[in-house]
Design a protein around this motif. Structure first.
Motif, PDB file in Angstrom:
ATOM      1  N   SER A  33      86.813  -8.987  43.587  1.00 23.62           N
ATOM      2  CA  SER A  33      87.073  -9.917  44.692  1.00 23.62           C
ATOM      3  C   SER A  33      88.379  -9.650  45.432  1.00 23.62           C
ATOM      4  CB  SER A  33      87.042 -11.365  44.191  1.00 23.62           C
ATOM      5  OG  SER A  33      88.031 -11.581  43.214  1.00 23.62           O
ATOM      6  N   HIS A  34      89.304  -8.891  44.834  1.00 26.77           N
ATOM      7  CA  HIS A  34      90.573  -8.579  45.498  1.00 26.77           C
ATOM      8  C   HIS A  34      90.629  -7.147  46.035  1.00 26.77           C
ATOM      9  CE1 HIS A  34      91.551 -11.763  42.497  1.00 26.77           C
ATOM     10  NE2 HIS A  34      92.111 -12.297  43.565  1.00 26.77           N
ATOM     11  N   VAL A  35      89.559  -6.420  45.872  1.00 27.56           N
ATOM     12  CA  VAL A  35      89.559  -5.005  46.271  1.00 27.56           C
ATOM     13  C   VAL A  35      89.875  -4.829  47.750  1.00 27.56           C
ATOM     14  CG1 VAL A  35      88.096  -2.951  46.531  1.00 27.56           C
ATOM     15  CG2 VAL A  35      88.134  -4.194  44.369  1.00 27.56           C
ATOM     16  N   ARG A 100      99.760   2.338  37.934  1.00 24.05           N
ATOM     17  CA  ARG A 100      99.442   1.304  36.952  1.00 24.05           C
ATOM     18  C   ARG A 100     100.622   0.353  36.753  1.00 24.05           C
ATOM     19  NH1 ARG A 100      96.485   5.362  37.657  1.00 24.05           N
ATOM     20  NH2 ARG A 100      94.299   5.137  37.233  1.00 24.05           N
ATOM     21  N   ILE A 101     101.825   0.886  36.742  1.00 25.16           N
ATOM     22  CA  ILE A 101     103.031   0.056  36.622  1.00 25.16           C
ATOM     23  C   ILE A 101     103.144  -0.845  37.857  1.00 25.16           C
ATOM     24  CG2 ILE A 101     105.565   0.086  36.562  1.00 25.16           C
ATOM     25  CD1 ILE A 101     105.253   2.725  34.887  1.00 25.16           C
ATOM     26  N   PHE A 102     102.937  -0.254  39.032  1.00 25.67           N
ATOM     27  CA  PHE A 102     102.939  -1.023  40.278  1.00 25.67           C
ATOM     28  C   PHE A 102     101.893  -2.134  40.203  1.00 25.67           C
ATOM     29  CE2 PHE A 102     100.820  -1.653  44.362  1.00 25.67           C
ATOM     30  CZ  PHE A 102     101.875  -2.132  45.126  1.00 25.67           C
ATOM     31  N   SER A 103     100.701  -1.797  39.736  1.00 25.20           N
ATOM     32  CA  SER A 103      99.614  -2.760  39.623  1.00 25.20           C
ATOM     33  C   SER A 103     100.007  -3.927  38.720  1.00 25.20           C
ATOM     34  CB  SER A 103      98.369  -2.062  39.068  1.00 25.20           C
ATOM     35  OG  SER A 103      97.349  -2.969  38.789  1.00 25.20           O
ATOM     36  N   PHE A 104     100.690  -3.638  37.624  1.00 24.17           N
ATOM     37  CA  PHE A 104     101.123  -4.685  36.713  1.00 24.17           C
ATOM     38  C   PHE A 104     102.110  -5.637  37.399  1.00 24.17           C
ATOM     39  CE2 PHE A 104     104.241  -6.211  33.546  1.00 24.17           C
ATOM     40  CZ  PHE A 104     103.405  -7.059  32.832  1.00 24.17           C
ATOM     41  N   PHE A 105     103.093  -5.080  38.101  1.00 27.51           N
ATOM     42  CA  PHE A 105     104.076  -5.930  38.760  1.00 27.51           C
ATOM     43  C   PHE A 105     103.464  -6.732  39.912  1.00 27.51           C
ATOM     44  CE2 PHE A 105     107.084  -3.261  36.449  1.00 27.51           C
ATOM     45  CZ  PHE A 105     107.851  -4.270  35.872  1.00 27.51           C
ATOM     46  N   ILE A 106     102.555  -6.122  40.644  1.00 34.37           N
ATOM     47  CA  ILE A 106     101.858  -6.866  41.700  1.00 34.37           C
ATOM     48  C   ILE A 106     100.987  -7.955  41.064  1.00 34.37           C
ATOM     49  CG2 ILE A 106      99.967  -6.636  43.399  1.00 34.37           C
ATOM     50  CD1 ILE A 106     102.834  -5.946  44.389  1.00 34.37           C
ATOM     51  N   GLY A 107     100.376  -7.640  39.927  1.00 34.06           N
ATOM     52  CA  GLY A 107      99.593  -8.639  39.202  1.00 34.06           C
ATOM     53  C   GLY A 107     100.441  -9.821  38.757  1.00 34.06           C
ATOM     54  N   LEU A 108     101.684  -9.551  38.331  1.00 29.14           N
ATOM     55  CA  LEU A 108     102.588 -10.646  37.948  1.00 29.14           C
ATOM     56  C   LEU A 108     102.904 -11.543  39.142  1.00 29.14           C
ATOM     57  CD1 LEU A 108     105.172  -8.898  35.578  1.00 29.14           C
ATOM     58  CD2 LEU A 108     103.370 -10.521  34.943  1.00 29.14           C
ATOM     59  N   ILE A 109     103.164 -10.920  40.288  1.00 27.86           N
ATOM     60  CA  ILE A 109     103.438 -11.701  41.504  1.00 27.86           C
ATOM     61  C   ILE A 109     102.199 -12.498  41.902  1.00 27.86           C
ATOM     62  CG2 ILE A 109     103.979 -11.535  43.979  1.00 27.86           C
ATOM     63  CD1 ILE A 109     105.640  -8.974  43.202  1.00 27.86           C
ATOM     64  N   HIS A 110     101.050 -11.838  41.841  1.00 29.59           N
ATOM     65  CA  HIS A 110      99.763 -12.466  42.164  1.00 29.59           C
ATOM     66  C   HIS A 110      99.534 -13.670  41.242  1.00 29.59           C
ATOM     67  CE1 HIS A 110      95.142 -11.521  42.670  1.00 29.59           C
ATOM     68  NE2 HIS A 110      95.423 -12.778  42.939  1.00 29.59           N
ATOM     69  N   GLY A 111      99.693 -13.456  39.946  1.00 33.61           N
ATOM     70  CA  GLY A 111      99.481 -14.520  38.980  1.00 33.61           C
ATOM     71  C   GLY A 111     100.454 -15.682  39.157  1.00 33.61           C
ATOM     72  N   ALA A 112     101.728 -15.356  39.389  1.00 33.68           N
ATOM     73  CA  ALA A 112     102.735 -16.410  39.574  1.00 33.68           C
ATOM     74  C   ALA A 112     102.422 -17.263  40.803  1.00 33.68           C
ATOM     75  CB  ALA A 112     104.125 -15.790  39.692  1.00 33.68           C
ATOM     76  N   LEU A 142      97.539 -19.611  30.828  1.00 37.26           N
ATOM     77  CA  LEU A 142      96.709 -18.535  30.271  1.00 37.26           C
ATOM     78  C   LEU A 142      95.561 -18.136  31.191  1.00 37.26           C
ATOM     79  CD1 LEU A 142      96.459 -19.425  26.468  1.00 37.26           C
ATOM     80  CD2 LEU A 142      97.898 -17.709  27.573  1.00 37.26           C
ATOM     81  N   LEU A 143      94.717 -19.109  31.559  1.00 42.62           N
ATOM     82  CA  LEU A 143      93.521 -18.758  32.330  1.00 42.62           C
ATOM     83  C   LEU A 143      93.839 -18.338  33.764  1.00 42.62           C
ATOM     84  CD1 LEU A 143      90.961 -21.404  31.010  1.00 42.62           C
ATOM     85  CD2 LEU A 143      91.114 -18.967  30.446  1.00 42.62           C
ATOM     86  N   VAL A 144      94.673 -19.113  34.448  1.00 41.21           N
ATOM     87  CA  VAL A 144      94.995 -18.744  35.835  1.00 41.21           C
ATOM     88  C   VAL A 144      96.063 -17.653  35.858  1.00 41.21           C
ATOM     89  CG1 VAL A 144      95.899 -19.557  38.052  1.00 41.21           C
ATOM     90  CG2 VAL A 144      94.302 -20.978  36.769  1.00 41.21           C
ATOM     91  N   VAL A 149      96.579 -11.890  36.290  1.00 43.42           N
ATOM     92  CA  VAL A 149      97.259 -10.591  36.131  1.00 43.42           C
ATOM     93  C   VAL A 149      96.240  -9.533  35.717  1.00 43.42           C
ATOM     94  CG1 VAL A 149      98.982  -9.286  34.811  1.00 43.42           C
ATOM     95  CG2 VAL A 149      99.517 -11.597  35.609  1.00 43.42           C
ATOM     96  N   ILE A 150      95.430  -9.852  34.723  1.00 45.06           N
ATOM     97  CA  ILE A 150      94.417  -8.889  34.246  1.00 45.06           C
ATOM     98  C   ILE A 150      93.384  -8.614  35.337  1.00 45.06           C
ATOM     99  CG2 ILE A 150      92.539  -8.552  32.579  1.00 45.06           C
ATOM    100  CD1 ILE A 150      94.345 -10.289  30.629  1.00 45.06           C
ATOM    101  N   HIS A 151      92.879  -9.674  35.957  1.00 39.72           N
ATOM    102  CA  HIS A 151      91.888  -9.530  37.026  1.00 39.72           C
ATOM    103  C   HIS A 151      92.456  -8.698  38.176  1.00 39.72           C
ATOM    104  CE1 HIS A 151      89.241 -11.820  40.180  1.00 39.72           C
ATOM    105  NE2 HIS A 151      88.832 -10.587  40.004  1.00 39.72           N
ATOM    106  N   SER A 152      93.695  -8.958  38.529  1.00 40.86           N
ATOM    107  CA  SER A 152      94.362  -8.236  39.603  1.00 40.86           C
ATOM    108  C   SER A 152      94.453  -6.743  39.282  1.00 40.86           C
ATOM    109  CB  SER A 152      95.767  -8.830  39.804  1.00 40.86           C
ATOM    110  OG  SER A 152      96.434  -8.225  40.871  1.00 40.86           O
ATOM    111  N   MET A 153      94.816  -6.431  38.045  1.00 39.71           N
ATOM    112  CA  MET A 153      94.951  -5.021  37.657  1.00 39.71           C
ATOM    113  C   MET A 153      93.609  -4.299  37.663  1.00 39.71           C
ATOM    114  SD  MET A 153      97.880  -5.219  34.706  1.00 39.71           S
ATOM    115  CE  MET A 153      98.004  -3.421  34.569  1.00 39.71           C
TER     116      MET A 153
END
Length: 175
Positions: A33-35, A100-112, A142-144, A149-153
């Motif tokens: 859904s975020h592609v 992958r590192i970039f994806s993780f940090f973007i996922g953290l921002i996305h999740g936050a 946890l869920l959101v 973060v996982i979904h984003s990555m």
């Protein structure tokens, strides 16, 4: 402009019609859904911004719950930050490990950002009872949060593969 419009359409169609959903009540995750936003980020900051705004407007006019519309609006934050970073560093400098590192940090921002939106509704008491039943930590953190973060990555990985294939076939030019 045409690519932005196509990505907005894809960004609306996937969440509306995809049969590939993971439901961990009260949260759900639609694969890919975020592609569209991630591909927009990889193309240019202006395309990323257009896709984030366009999909938000689409969800609003599609009659989605306001919490979903605002979660979509929060995508503007990671799309802008991520796109400007990618284009400052240049996309070609992103090795597979750095991507992958970039994806993780973007996922953290996305999740936050999504946690901030959902927290407002959680504490305002305007979410479904399923959120309250599981409590703030499980439902929101946890869920959101972690789930996003996982979904984003995962979605970033799909976008990364798609843009590489399109660039290789000369169907896509990255700024």
């Amino acid at each position: 402009m045409i690519i932005s419009g196509l990505l907005i359409a894809i960004g609306l169609i996937i969440p509306m019609f995809s049969p590939v959903k993971i439901v961990l009540g009260p949260a759900s995750y639609t694969l890919a859904s975020h592609v569209a936003i991630f591909i927009g980020m990889l193309i240019s900051p202006s395309v990323a911004i257009a896709v984030a705004i366009g999909t938000t407007i689409g969800f609003f006019f599609g009659g989605f719950a306001i919490v979903i519309v605002l979660r979509a609006a929060s995508h503007l934050i990671f799309a802008v930050i991520g796109s400007y970073y990618i284009h400052k560093v240049t996309i070609d400098a992103l090795t597979p490990i750095k991507a992958r590192i970039f994806s993780f940090f973007i996922g953290l921002i996305h999740g936050a950002a999504e946690v901030a939106v959902v927290s407002t509704f959680f504490f305002g008491g305007s979410l479904s009872p399923a959120y309250a039943e599981r409590g703030f930590f499980v439902s929101v953190i946890l869920l959101v949060g972690i789930g996003t973060v996982i979904h984003s990555m995962v979605d970033f990985e799909f976008a990364w593969i798609i843009q590489r294939l399109l660039r290789k076939q000369k169907f896509l030019q990255i700024d």
